[in-house]
Design a protein around this motif. Sequence first.
Motif, short mmCIF file in Angstrom:
data_model
loop_
_atom_site.label_atom_id
_atom_site.label_comp_id
_atom_site.label_asym_id
_atom_site.label_seq_id
_atom_site.Cartn_x
_atom_site.Cartn_y
_atom_site.Cartn_z
N GLN A 181 -15.93 15.31 -1.33
CA GLN A 181 -14.88 15.05 -0.36
C GLN A 181 -15.25 15.79 0.93
OE1 GLN A 181 -12.64 13.11 -1.74
NE2 GLN A 181 -10.83 13.08 -0.46
N THR A 185 -13.96 10.61 2.20
CA THR A 185 -15.06 10.88 1.27
C THR A 185 -16.28 11.25 2.10
OG1 THR A 185 -14.15 9.35 -0.33
CG2 THR A 185 -16.46 9.94 -0.60
N HIS A 241 -10.10 5.86 -1.70
CA HIS A 241 -10.28 6.01 -3.14
C HIS A 241 -9.89 4.70 -3.82
CE1 HIS A 241 -10.49 10.13 -1.91
NE2 HIS A 241 -10.51 10.61 -3.13
N TRP A 246 -16.36 12.40 -10.18
CA TRP A 246 -15.51 11.93 -9.08
C TRP A 246 -14.05 12.30 -9.36
CZ3 TRP A 246 -14.75 11.01 -4.36
CH2 TRP A 246 -13.89 10.03 -3.86
#
Length: 571
Positions: A79, A288, A377, A502
């Motif tokens: 991130q 991200t 996401h 993740w």
Amino acid sequence: MKKISNILSLIIAALTVMLGCESTTLDVVESPNALNPSQASVDFFLNQIQLMTAQIHSGEEGRAENGLSQFGMEPVRIQHGFGPTYRENYDPSDFDRVWDNVYARALIDIRTMNPLAEEAGQFTHIAIGQILEAYIMMSMVDFFGDVPYSEAAMGGEGILNPTVDSGATIYQAADQLLVDAIANLNKDETSLPSDDLFYNANEDQWKKVANTMRLKLYLQTRLASAEGFGASVSTSRINELIAGNQLILDPTDDFFFQWGTNNASPDSRHPYFDANYDGAGPSSDFYTCNYYMNLMANQYGEPDPRIRYYFYRQQEDFSGADVVTKECVTEISLPSWWDPSEPYCLVPATNGLSGYWGRNHLDDDGIPPDDAFRTLHGTYPVGGPFDDNSFRNVSGSGAVNEGLVGAGISPILMSSYTYFMLAEASLTLNTTGSARDYLETGIRQSIGTVMDFGASLAEGSGFVPTSTAIDSHVAEILATYDAGNNTDKLRIIVEQYFIALWCNGIEAYNTYRRTGQPDNLTPAFTTNDPGPFLRSMWYSQTAADSNTNITQKSAPSTPVFWDTNPDGFVD
């Protein structure tokens, strides 16, 4: 006025009857929000402890921070973190809510539940609490180092300023909690939990969680110099756990928290879904990192099979990138410290996938009007949409109904994680088993878990990975592994672990500090010297201000006890 007179007459009459009775028992029931421990349900306590564990991991709806996972993902380029230096990446107050959830909620609930469960012979409740307490306190040590524990949650006994315990001492206590939990799971109990939010009171699965946490603990401490830890101890304990064959080795035993779809009163959706799809545009905290998307899109000859499940692209390309929406596209040359082979401003479409819109590590620029451009996401694990090349703007009011509507999971200990941990242990400690075999199984199990999770959305899209494509991808990774030296092999193991991790920044942050891999992460965006890496985090501002036994760190660069690597080992 007549209505008021009638009501008053009824009240007076009722009072006359009540007061005229020789003996009246009112049987007043206390508010359910003010029950004392003797009136409380052990099951309710357990549910609250389980929810707190998920929130400590993934955060809560509507808050600026999203649990320890977000704090762990940002330093390791999964991130995006704002920086521009590591010291400035976080403020001590950012950690107030996590500390509050640990010390003012989870630990107090565990301490209150245990004597009630003990008296009632509910040993499985106690065991689950012990496992979750071990996980929570290990995580606190992993992020903050020496923290209060032995005197924590003892305000009722007059201890208002609990002393800090060494990280090694807390780890030893956590290991004992896990051993004791297994013993409690083997006892005959009067009743099982009526609503276990993880395993529906399956004691065998909880034993696997406890054992897998011990695997994590001893892998974590393989470099530690504290008594009771270190390479020889870790090797012995890990081999014992492998021989016991009671680890999380199959996806049916995965340890995760399942979120719901309710969006109000209470909001039960995955907190990251709320941050991406609340109808007001994605949160400024949720970019991200370009490094991570490039790792999945372009590391090998074809994109990673999980990429469409992880990310949702709102744009097909970067035609909307200009000085307003993405200022860095106007920069003609790269900074002198930047490797030209690494993505700088945009993720290249090397393997044919374009439109991955993120940010670089420690980019502290303001937030541009890029709600309709940003990559969000996706389906796994937050319950968002599957990337089917529709390239829709999903940042508007209809976003709340996207994908699985927020019914995501908090992946805490998945079976694939176990195999990646075993691969690292085999390579670095020469424990039982083949690192290569563990690596392959970890990759395949992660891909399978992700595809199963998003199957309802991916079906019919034309983008479900075929078994041939998966086999080809795995074969290419293994061929690269076979051709490398031990440093290369460890890098590949950790890269694949990072991909499987993740939205679990806790294990990614720990693994990076422990191994120094991946050793090819992109540097800071705006400065060649962002300062020492975050070898631990600031203490909570509230804790440092209110507890006379906690002194705030001079910098968030002090290694935790198990991180005995040299200065500058990670950056």
